[in-house]
Design a protein around this motif. Structure first.
Motif, mmCIF file in Angstrom:
data_model
loop_
_atom_site.group_PDB
_atom_site.id
_atom_site.type_symbol
_atom_site.label_atom_id
_atom_site.label_comp_id
_atom_site.label_asym_id
_atom_site.label_seq_id
_atom_site.Cartn_x
_atom_site.Cartn_y
_atom_site.Cartn_z
ATOM 1 N N UNK A 3 0.843 -1.150 0.107
ATOM 2 C CA UNK A 3 -0.196 -0.091 0.101
ATOM 3 C C UNK A 3 0.971 1.166 -0.129
ATOM 4 N N UNK A 4 2.147 1.265 0.387
ATOM 5 C CA UNK A 4 3.005 2.513 0.444
ATOM 6 C C UNK A 4 3.328 2.809 -0.927
ATOM 7 N N UNK A 5 3.196 1.956 -1.988
ATOM 8 C CA UNK A 5 3.680 2.237 -3.202
ATOM 9 C C UNK A 5 2.299 2.750 -4.112
ATOM 10 N N UNK A 6 1.141 2.897 -3.421
ATOM 11 C CA UNK A 6 -0.085 3.441 -3.945
ATOM 12 C C UNK A 6 0.310 4.559 -4.623
ATOM 13 N N UNK A 7 -0.225 4.642 -6.214
ATOM 14 C CA UNK A 7 0.288 5.989 -7.019
ATOM 15 C C UNK A 7 -0.713 7.206 -6.380
ATOM 16 N N UNK A 16 -7.400 8.967 -2.629
ATOM 17 C CA UNK A 16 -8.599 8.015 -2.579
ATOM 18 C C UNK A 16 -8.065 6.769 -1.914
ATOM 19 N N UNK A 17 -9.343 6.258 -1.488
ATOM 20 C CA UNK A 17 -9.398 4.985 -0.529
ATOM 21 C C UNK A 17 -9.110 3.775 -1.588
ATOM 22 N N UNK A 18 -7.805 3.032 -1.402
ATOM 23 C CA UNK A 18 -7.626 1.870 -2.284
ATOM 24 C C UNK A 18 -6.980 0.759 -1.300
ATOM 25 N N UNK A 19 -6.624 -0.357 -1.693
ATOM 26 C CA UNK A 19 -6.161 -1.385 -0.902
ATOM 27 C C UNK A 19 -4.936 -0.676 0.012
ATOM 28 N N UNK A 20 -5.190 -1.225 1.367
ATOM 29 C CA UNK A 20 -4.114 -0.479 2.067
ATOM 30 C C UNK A 20 -4.366 0.657 2.852
ATOM 31 N N UNK A 21 -5.342 1.315 2.386
ATOM 32 C CA UNK A 21 -5.647 2.674 3.191
ATOM 33 C C UNK A 21 -6.072 2.384 4.249
#
Length: 169
Positions: free
Chosen positions: A79-83, A87-92
């Motif tokens: 999740x730290x690499x979420x671009x 917004x709420x995505x996986x790992x948020x």
């Protein structure tokens, strides 16, 4: 029906792997040793060590097979690499407020690492599906067993990438 992806965080995958290794490399060999010892003692029909050992071995083997399948199907996602961290995505980790201004903090994680009591909910749960893609300030309705509820997204955060300096420095 499309197959659900088995998303999992690196930490969640590590925990699955540790449990697999503890069972396969630790408990299973000890059980086999106990069963062999008990079998050598004679009458197996009245030998509690043998009977319990066989039953426990079946349970351990089932769990090992389950863990092996889950790890094979896992899509490790950091999740730290979420671009898009707005917004709420996986790992948020999402802070929600309901109609009565009661706040609830949840983290969207994989099914294998979900623990509602600790605030970690499955990415495929009704609440997570309702808030996926939401930004701060968005209102989302979710059908819960207790009835429909509306939540406002108050805050969204993601973990820092490994090795990154804390944001307060």
């Amino acid at each position: 029906m499309a197959e659900k992806l088995n998303y999992i965080t690196p930490d969640g995958y590590r925990k699955l792997r540790e449990e697999y290794e503890a069972l396969f490399g630790g408990e299973r060999p000890k059980l086999l040793e106990t069963i062999a010892w008990a079998a050598a003692n004679g009458d197996r029909s009245e030998n509690a060590d043998y009977q319990y050992g066989r039953r426990r071995l079946r349970e351990v083997d089932r769990r090992i097979n389950f863990l092996a399948r889950r790890m094979k199907e896992a899509k490790v996602t950091d999740p730290a690499r979420q671009p898009d961290k707005s917004r709420a995505w996986f790992g948020a980790t999402v802070t929600l407020a309901d109609e009565d201004d009661n706040e609830r903090v949840v983290t969207l994680v994989g099914e294998d690492e979900a623990d509602a009591g600790a605030g970690r909910i499955s990415f495929h749960s009704p609440l997570a599906r309702a808030i996926r893609g939401a930004a701060v300030g968005d209102l989302r309705r979710v059908a819960l067993p207790s009835g429909e509820k509306e939540y406002e997204v108050v805050a969204i955060s993601y973990p820092e990438p490994a090795g990154a300096a804390p944001s307060w420095q």
